[in-house]
Design an enzyme around this catalytic site. Structure first.
Site: not given
Ligand code: AMP
Length: 211
Positions: A13, A88, A127, A155, A166
């Site tokens: 993405k 989400r 990663r 990370r 996740r």
């Molecule tokens: P990502 O980088 O998109 O994988 O997001 C990393 C983490 O941030 C996720 O595992 C969630 O804990 C939090 N997060 C990111 N976007 C959202 C969202 N739209 N709603 C809730 N938690 C989010």
């Protein structure tokens, strides 16, 4: 153009968002990046979000909706934006819809990037991120250059156990979101497997922009 990218962590993405952002000149708004920034800054929001993020759980809707609504109301997003990682959950999708309706705007495309879970796990466990430039590398597929190899980091939520949680959460939450946008006739599904260029071509075709 207003586009929502829907895909699990490691689906490409971020990379594809960057290509669309460059092509269309619209901001790429990643909820994950915004939350990580808040954590790094140590703001009140960051402190609250961190406990959920480190567990691989979703941050509560009201916190995320608040930061995204504020972000899309800024001037650089008035011609369009690319949302990555948001919405989400259904309440997030509804909040976005309501805010856009109030501003007499619409979402043009909800783009689902599909990659099998086994491939995601392989991609994510290798990663690495350069904390200085935020550039993303992979230990096997795109190793960092020697001069920065020492400083790249993994990370904290990229370990396999957290990742499996996740992914499970992603699949659980995504069904209703996909249905929500499919019912509006906005859902486009493309495969995220293959070279970056190939995936880019599929995406550009799906959202009707020239490569
Ligand atoms: P990502 O980088 O998109 O994988 O997001 C990393 C983490 O941030 C996720 O595992 C969630 O804990 C939090 N997060 C990111 N976007 C959202 C969202 N739209 N709603 C809730 N938690 C989010």
């Amino acid at each position: 153009m207003r586009v929502i990218l829907i895909g699990p962590p490691g689906s490409g993405k971020g990379t594809q968002a960057h290509l669309i952002e460059t092509k269309l000149g619209i901001p790429h708004i990643s909820s994950g990046d915004m939350l990580r920034e808040a954590v790094t800054e140590g703001s009140a929001l960051g402190k609250e979000a961190e406990s959920y993020m480190s567990q691989g759980a979703l941050v509560p809707d009201d916190l995320v909706i608040g930061i995204i609504m504020e972000r899309i109301s800024r001037g650089d997003a008035c011609e369009g934006f690319l949302l990555d990682g948001f919405p989400r959950t259904l309440p997030q999708a509804r909040a976005l819809d309501n805010a856009l309706q109030e501003a007499s705007c619409v979402i043009d495309h909800a783009l689902r990037i599909k990659v099998p879970d086994e491939e995601i796990i392989q991609r994510i466990s290798g990663r690495r991120i350069d904390p200085v430039t935020n550039e993303i590398y992979h230990t096997l597929f795109s190793p960092p250059p020697p001069e920065i190899a020492e400083r790249v980091i993994q990370r904290t939520d990229d370990n396999e156990d957290t990742l499996k949680k996740r992914l499970a959460k992603f699949h659980q939450d995504t069904g209703p979101i996909l249905k929500f946008y499919a019912e509006k006739g906005l859902l486009k599904v493309v495969s995220g497997v293959g070279a970056t260029k190939e995936v880019q071509q599929r995406i550009f075709e799906a959202i009707q922009i020239s490569v």
